[in-house]
Design a protein around this motif. Structure first.
Motif, PDB file in Angstrom:
ATOM      1  N   CYS A 106      39.666  41.347  42.505  1.00  0.00           N
ATOM      2  CA  CYS A 106      39.843  42.786  42.295  1.00  0.00           C
ATOM      3  C   CYS A 106      41.259  43.202  42.677  1.00  0.00           C
ATOM      4  N   MET A 107      41.773  42.667  43.753  1.00  0.00           N
ATOM      5  CA  MET A 107      43.151  42.961  44.169  1.00  0.00           C
ATOM      6  C   MET A 107      44.144  42.455  43.120  1.00  0.00           C
ATOM      7  N   TYR A 108      43.838  41.320  42.514  1.00  0.00           N
ATOM      8  CA  TYR A 108      44.670  40.784  41.431  1.00  0.00           C
ATOM      9  C   TYR A 108      44.692  41.773  40.262  1.00  0.00           C
ATOM     10  N   VAL A 109      43.513  42.243  39.875  1.00  0.00           N
ATOM     11  CA  VAL A 109      43.394  43.184  38.753  1.00  0.00           C
ATOM     12  C   VAL A 109      44.200  44.450  39.037  1.00  0.00           C
ATOM     13  N   LEU A 110      44.100  44.952  40.259  1.00  0.00           N
ATOM     14  CA  LEU A 110      44.830  46.167  40.616  1.00  0.00           C
ATOM     15  C   LEU A 110      46.338  45.926  40.665  1.00  0.00           C
ATOM     16  N   ALA A 111      46.754  44.788  41.186  1.00  0.00           N
ATOM     17  CA  ALA A 111      48.183  44.490  41.314  1.00  0.00           C
ATOM     18  C   ALA A 111      48.856  44.298  39.962  1.00  0.00           C
ATOM     19  N   LEU A 112      48.124  43.699  39.016  1.00  0.00           N
ATOM     20  CA  LEU A 112      48.739  43.364  37.736  1.00  0.00           C
ATOM     21  C   LEU A 112      48.244  44.226  36.583  1.00  0.00           C
ATOM     22  N   ASN A 113      47.385  45.194  36.900  1.00  0.00           N
ATOM     23  CA  ASN A 113      46.911  46.143  35.898  1.00  0.00           C
ATOM     24  C   ASN A 113      46.454  45.432  34.620  1.00  0.00           C
ATOM     25  N   THR A 114      45.446  44.570  34.768  1.00  0.00           N
ATOM     26  CA  THR A 114      44.963  43.806  33.619  1.00  0.00           C
ATOM     27  C   THR A 114      44.015  44.593  32.731  1.00  0.00           C
ATOM     28  N   GLY A 115      43.730  45.823  33.099  1.00  0.00           N
ATOM     29  CA  GLY A 115      42.949  46.678  32.217  1.00  0.00           C
ATOM     30  C   GLY A 115      41.571  47.025  32.738  1.00  0.00           C
ATOM     31  N   GLN A 116      41.034  48.073  32.144  1.00  0.00           N
ATOM     32  CA  GLN A 116      39.725  48.574  32.542  1.00  0.00           C
ATOM     33  C   GLN A 116      38.618  47.563  32.251  1.00  0.00           C
ATOM     34  N   ASP A 117      38.761  46.791  31.179  1.00  0.00           N
ATOM     35  CA  ASP A 117      37.757  45.782  30.849  1.00  0.00           C
ATOM     36  C   ASP A 117      37.614  44.763  31.971  1.00  0.00           C
ATOM     37  N   SER A 118      38.737  44.363  32.558  1.00  0.00           N
ATOM     38  CA  SER A 118      38.710  43.417  33.672  1.00  0.00           C
ATOM     39  C   SER A 118      37.933  43.992  34.843  1.00  0.00           C
ATOM     40  N   CYS A 119      38.197  45.253  35.155  1.00  0.00           N
ATOM     41  CA  CYS A 119      37.486  45.916  36.255  1.00  0.00           C
ATOM     42  C   CYS A 119      35.987  45.938  36.005  1.00  0.00           C
ATOM     43  N   MET A 120      35.599  46.289  34.794  1.00  0.00           N
ATOM     44  CA  MET A 120      34.173  46.371  34.472  1.00  0.00           C
ATOM     45  C   MET A 120      33.502  45.003  34.531  1.00  0.00           C
ATOM     46  N   GLU A 121      34.164  43.976  34.010  1.00  0.00           N
ATOM     47  CA  GLU A 121      33.618  42.613  34.088  1.00  0.00           C
ATOM     48  C   GLU A 121      33.407  42.209  35.537  1.00  0.00           C
ATOM     49  N   LEU A 122      34.390  42.493  36.355  1.00  0.00           N
ATOM     50  CA  LEU A 122      34.333  42.124  37.766  1.00  0.00           C
ATOM     51  C   LEU A 122      33.216  42.870  38.485  1.00  0.00           C
ATOM     52  N   LEU A 123      33.081  44.152  38.197  1.00  0.00           N
ATOM     53  CA  LEU A 123      32.010  44.933  38.817  1.00  0.00           C
ATOM     54  C   LEU A 123      30.631  44.432  38.390  1.00  0.00           C
ATOM     55  N   ARG A 124      30.481  44.110  37.111  1.00  0.00           N
ATOM     56  CA  ARG A 124      29.191  43.593  36.637  1.00  0.00           C
ATOM     57  C   ARG A 124      28.835  42.265  37.316  1.00  0.00           C
ATOM     58  N   SER A 125      29.818  41.392  37.457  1.00  0.00           N
ATOM     59  CA  SER A 125      29.525  40.100  38.086  1.00  0.00           C
ATOM     60  C   SER A 125      29.248  40.259  39.585  1.00  0.00           C
ATOM     61  N   THR A 126      29.868  41.256  40.210  1.00  0.00           N
ATOM     62  CA  THR A 126      29.592  41.506  41.626  1.00  0.00           C
ATOM     63  C   THR A 126      28.178  42.035  41.804  1.00  0.00           C
ATOM     64  N   VAL A 127      27.773  42.935  40.931  1.00  0.00           N
ATOM     65  CA  VAL A 127      26.389  43.439  40.975  1.00  0.00           C
ATOM     66  C   VAL A 127      25.397  42.294  40.760  1.00  0.00           C
ATOM     67  N   ALA A 128      25.675  41.439  39.789  1.00  0.00           N
ATOM     68  CA  ALA A 128      24.798  40.289  39.527  1.00  0.00           C
ATOM     69  C   ALA A 128      24.732  39.367  40.737  1.00  0.00           C
ATOM     70  N   LEU A 129      25.855  39.170  41.400  1.00  0.00           N
ATOM     71  CA  LEU A 129      25.888  38.326  42.593  1.00  0.00           C
ATOM     72  C   LEU A 129      25.022  38.923  43.699  1.00  0.00           C
ATOM     73  N   LEU A 130      25.114  40.227  43.889  1.00  0.00           N
ATOM     74  CA  LEU A 130      24.328  40.881  44.933  1.00  0.00           C
ATOM     75  C   LEU A 130      22.842  40.932  44.607  1.00  0.00           C
ATOM     76  N   GLN A 131      22.505  40.941  43.322  1.00  0.00           N
ATOM     77  CA  GLN A 131      21.099  40.992  42.932  1.00  0.00           C
ATOM     78  C   GLN A 131      20.449  39.613  42.845  1.00  0.00           C
ATOM     79  N   ALA A 132      21.245  38.574  42.878  1.00  0.00           N
ATOM     80  CA  ALA A 132      20.709  37.204  42.763  1.00  0.00           C
ATOM     81  C   ALA A 132      19.870  36.877  44.004  1.00  0.00           C
ATOM     82  N   PRO A 133      18.824  36.079  43.795  1.00  0.00           N
ATOM     83  CA  PRO A 133      17.957  35.737  44.948  1.00  0.00           C
ATOM     84  C   PRO A 133      18.662  34.901  45.993  1.00  0.00           C
TER      85      PRO A 133
END
Length: 133
Positions: A106-133
């Motif tokens: 996430c810090m990489y995405v913010l530092a290099l401004n890789t776009g909103q799509d990157s942020c959304m992908e990262l957030l989705r994978s973080t949610v999936a990680l937290l929801q995993a058993p």
């Protein structure tokens, strides 16, 4: 399958070679990391490599000899982190370490401004990680 030896060799590769080399071989390096013994803690190595490349890419914004886009680097690391999420939860891959790597990306995405799509992908994978058993 010498886990300590595998970890040591990967650490040497990351330390010895230049950032430009890592950018040229990033997919291979991360693929190799994914194949090491499950007891190897990949967080310090992945975190260090990601920080180095973030700094290097931020410093070379003008594109001086860099042939890979920050978005491509994000994609490689994001895929790598998804593979790490699938590893068995042990002392080498606790949830806290995986979340720290998500934060680093996430810090990489913010530092290099890789776009909103990157942020959304990262957030989705973080949610999936937290929801995993």
């Amino acid at each position: 399958e010498d886990a300590a030896g595998q970890a040591y060799l990967l650490q040497l590769i990351v330390e010895v070679f230049a950032d430009v080399y890592h950018l040229d071989t990033l997919e291979k390096i991360l693929s190799t990391c994914a194949q090491v013994h499950w007891s190897v803690d990949l967080k310090p190595l992945t975190q260090h490599l990601l920080r180095r490349l973030t700094s290097f890419l931020a410093d070379s914004r003008s594109g001086d000899g860099v042939e890979i886009s920050p978005r491509d680097v994000f994609g490689f690391f994001h895929s790598h982190l998804k593979q790490l999420h699938g590893r068995p939860r042990t002392s080498a891959t606790p949830l806290s370490s995986l979340l720290e790597l998500q934060l680093e990306l996430c810090m990489y995405v913010l530092a290099l401004n890789t776009g909103q799509d990157s942020c959304m992908e990262l957030l989705r994978s973080t949610v999936a990680l937290l929801q995993a058993p």
